[in-house]
Design a protein around this motif. Sequence first.
Motif, PDB file in Angstrom:
ATOM      1  N   THR A 180       4.504   2.613   2.566  1.00  0.00           N
ATOM      2  CA  THR A 180       5.099   2.725   1.241  1.00  0.00           C
ATOM      3  C   THR A 180       4.046   2.338   0.216  1.00  0.00           C
ATOM      4  O   THR A 180       3.285   1.404   0.407  1.00  0.00           O
ATOM      5  CB  THR A 180       6.340   1.821   1.097  1.00  0.00           C
ATOM      6  N   GLY A 181       3.987   3.093  -0.867  1.00  0.00           N
ATOM      7  CA  GLY A 181       3.047   2.787  -1.924  1.00  0.00           C
ATOM      8  C   GLY A 181       1.640   3.281  -1.622  1.00  0.00           C
ATOM      9  O   GLY A 181       1.364   3.877  -0.576  1.00  0.00           O
ATOM     10  N   THR A 182       0.736   3.049  -2.581  1.00  0.00           N
ATOM     11  CA  THR A 182      -0.660   3.435  -2.446  1.00  0.00           C
ATOM     12  C   THR A 182      -1.524   2.277  -2.914  1.00  0.00           C
ATOM     13  O   THR A 182      -1.018   1.227  -3.302  1.00  0.00           O
ATOM     14  CB  THR A 182      -0.973   4.683  -3.295  1.00  0.00           C
ATOM     15  N   GLY A 183      -2.810   2.468  -2.867  1.00  0.00           N
ATOM     16  CA  GLY A 183      -3.711   1.422  -3.343  1.00  0.00           C
ATOM     17  C   GLY A 183      -4.424   0.725  -2.205  1.00  0.00           C
ATOM     18  O   GLY A 183      -4.604   1.282  -1.114  1.00  0.00           O
ATOM     19  N   LEU A 184      -4.822  -0.514  -2.439  1.00  0.00           N
ATOM     20  CA  LEU A 184      -5.648  -1.245  -1.490  1.00  0.00           C
ATOM     21  C   LEU A 184      -4.802  -2.098  -0.554  1.00  0.00           C
ATOM     22  O   LEU A 184      -3.710  -2.546  -0.888  1.00  0.00           O
ATOM     23  CB  LEU A 184      -6.641  -2.144  -2.245  1.00  0.00           C
ATOM     24  N   LEU A 185      -5.339  -2.334   0.641  1.00  0.00           N
ATOM     25  CA  LEU A 185      -4.680  -3.169   1.644  1.00  0.00           C
ATOM     26  C   LEU A 185      -4.557  -4.594   1.125  1.00  0.00           C
ATOM     27  O   LEU A 185      -5.478  -5.117   0.496  1.00  0.00           O
ATOM     28  CB  LEU A 185      -5.503  -3.136   2.933  1.00  0.00           C
ATOM     29  N   VAL A 186      -3.425  -5.248   1.361  1.00  0.00           N
ATOM     30  CA  VAL A 186      -3.156  -6.582   0.834  1.00  0.00           C
ATOM     31  C   VAL A 186      -3.065  -7.585   1.970  1.00  0.00           C
ATOM     32  O   VAL A 186      -2.382  -7.341   2.965  1.00  0.00           O
ATOM     33  CB  VAL A 186      -1.836  -6.592   0.030  1.00  0.00           C
ATOM     34  N   PHE A 187      -3.772  -8.715   1.826  1.00  0.00           N
ATOM     35  CA  PHE A 187      -3.627  -9.831   2.746  1.00  0.00           C
ATOM     36  C   PHE A 187      -2.960 -10.990   2.015  1.00  0.00           C
ATOM     37  O   PHE A 187      -2.667 -10.908   0.828  1.00  0.00           O
ATOM     38  CB  PHE A 187      -4.995 -10.218   3.325  1.00  0.00           C
ATOM     39  N   ASN A 188      -2.724 -12.125   2.716  1.00  0.00           N
ATOM     40  CA  ASN A 188      -1.811 -13.131   2.175  1.00  0.00           C
ATOM     41  C   ASN A 188      -2.454 -14.139   1.235  1.00  0.00           C
ATOM     42  O   ASN A 188      -1.788 -15.019   0.751  1.00  0.00           O
ATOM     43  CB  ASN A 188      -1.129 -13.882   3.326  1.00  0.00           C
ATOM     44  N   THR A 192      -3.751  -9.035  -5.334  1.00  0.00           N
ATOM     45  CA  THR A 192      -3.448  -8.458  -6.634  1.00  0.00           C
ATOM     46  C   THR A 192      -2.583  -7.226  -6.429  1.00  0.00           C
ATOM     47  O   THR A 192      -3.007  -6.268  -5.790  1.00  0.00           O
ATOM     48  CB  THR A 192      -4.736  -8.065  -7.379  1.00  0.00           C
ATOM     49  N   LEU A 193      -1.359  -7.260  -6.936  1.00  0.00           N
ATOM     50  CA  LEU A 193      -0.423  -6.146  -6.806  1.00  0.00           C
ATOM     51  C   LEU A 193      -0.160  -5.576  -8.190  1.00  0.00           C
ATOM     52  O   LEU A 193       0.079  -6.326  -9.146  1.00  0.00           O
ATOM     53  CB  LEU A 193       0.896  -6.612  -6.177  1.00  0.00           C
ATOM     54  N   VAL A 194      -0.215  -4.273  -8.306  1.00  0.00           N
ATOM     55  CA  VAL A 194       0.008  -3.605  -9.589  1.00  0.00           C
ATOM     56  C   VAL A 194       1.386  -2.955  -9.584  1.00  0.00           C
ATOM     57  O   VAL A 194       1.660  -2.088  -8.757  1.00  0.00           O
ATOM     58  CB  VAL A 194      -1.086  -2.555  -9.852  1.00  0.00           C
ATOM     59  N   THR A 195       2.255  -3.387 -10.472  1.00  0.00           N
ATOM     60  CA  THR A 195       3.639  -2.909 -10.628  1.00  0.00           C
ATOM     61  C   THR A 195       4.367  -2.764  -9.297  1.00  0.00           C
ATOM     62  O   THR A 195       4.860  -1.686  -8.962  1.00  0.00           O
ATOM     63  CB  THR A 195       3.671  -1.561 -11.384  1.00  0.00           C
ATOM     64  N   PRO A 196       4.426  -3.818  -8.472  1.00  0.00           N
ATOM     65  CA  PRO A 196       5.185  -3.701  -7.223  1.00  0.00           C
ATOM     66  C   PRO A 196       6.689  -3.676  -7.493  1.00  0.00           C
ATOM     67  O   PRO A 196       7.167  -4.267  -8.470  1.00  0.00           O
ATOM     68  CB  PRO A 196       4.788  -4.971  -6.454  1.00  0.00           C
TER      69      PRO A 196
END
Length: 329
Positions: A180-188, A192-196
């Motif tokens: 779901t969604g696009t962009g960069l892989l996120v770790f904990n 930085t999340l843009v408009t989640p």
Amino acid sequence: MPTINQLPLLSPISSGDQLPVYSPNNGDARRTSVGSLLTFFQQSFASPTLAVNLFVPGNGFNITVPTPVSNDQWMLLQPAGTLASGTITLPLNTGVPDGTTVLITSTQEITSLTIALNGASAIYGAVTSLGAGCAAVYRFYQPTNSWYNINAETVLAAGIAAWLTNPTSANLRAAMTDETGTGLLVFNTSPTLVTPVIGAATGTSVSTTGNQVITGTGKQGYAVGAGGGVLQATNKATTVVLNKSCGQITMNAAALAASTTVTFTMTNSTVESGDIIVINHISGGTLGSYTFNASCGVGTADINIRNVSLGSLSEAVILRFAVIKVVDT
């Protein structure tokens, strides 16, 4: 010359045993070994184990697998680019030996692939697309007149291969089928999340540099467990202790003269110097007859209550409060 029935029986046969062979080129009979004769048959008459069929198809192609002259048929598709659709027609069922295998590979993506039966009763595990560099393998089982998928790598393997070669977030997302969604892989750690867009969430703290906006009928405030209640003893100047960010204070019913202000201290570990305490008179007395103010320090707040009516009031005023954090820099 003895007849064949007069010859002694030879068992077992070895590759060095010899047989008579008439040679027209020499005009006489000669002898050769069983091993040499077997090699001749294999080289001259036996079918190959694999037949390769190379095609350069265009969009909307329809290619028929040849009636097999070998146990395995390799359909190698090498289109110039991605194809939206195409059809592979399996060999005619009446000419397919039991156990015949058809391997289908493509060097480019085929978005919509159809496998046509050509007389067979069924196909189990028919693929509907092929990724670049992917494959599907089918084997014919004569008793059921059906084709069976025995191995298939249609999309995911190609995506994983691309990610292993170049492990970017985009390549990993392309390899997934339920992302779901696009962009960069996120770790904990500090992502930085843009408009989640999130559902119900819990956490220990939230810090924002922009607006916090509520749409619809949502509310902002303290949840169950954040508040508490305390009953003031003795008189209206008696200190109360309540270490909560919000709650209820039931004041003592001692008399408070008209146009008179009384101050009591609330000891509260959640309060810091400069905080604001919002106070409302919700019940337990004559509404509109009092004014309130609070002055906060470290772990404490002085709360002033003034009787603005024209007469003395002896009421157990019930207050509700909420602490709001405020800074001056």
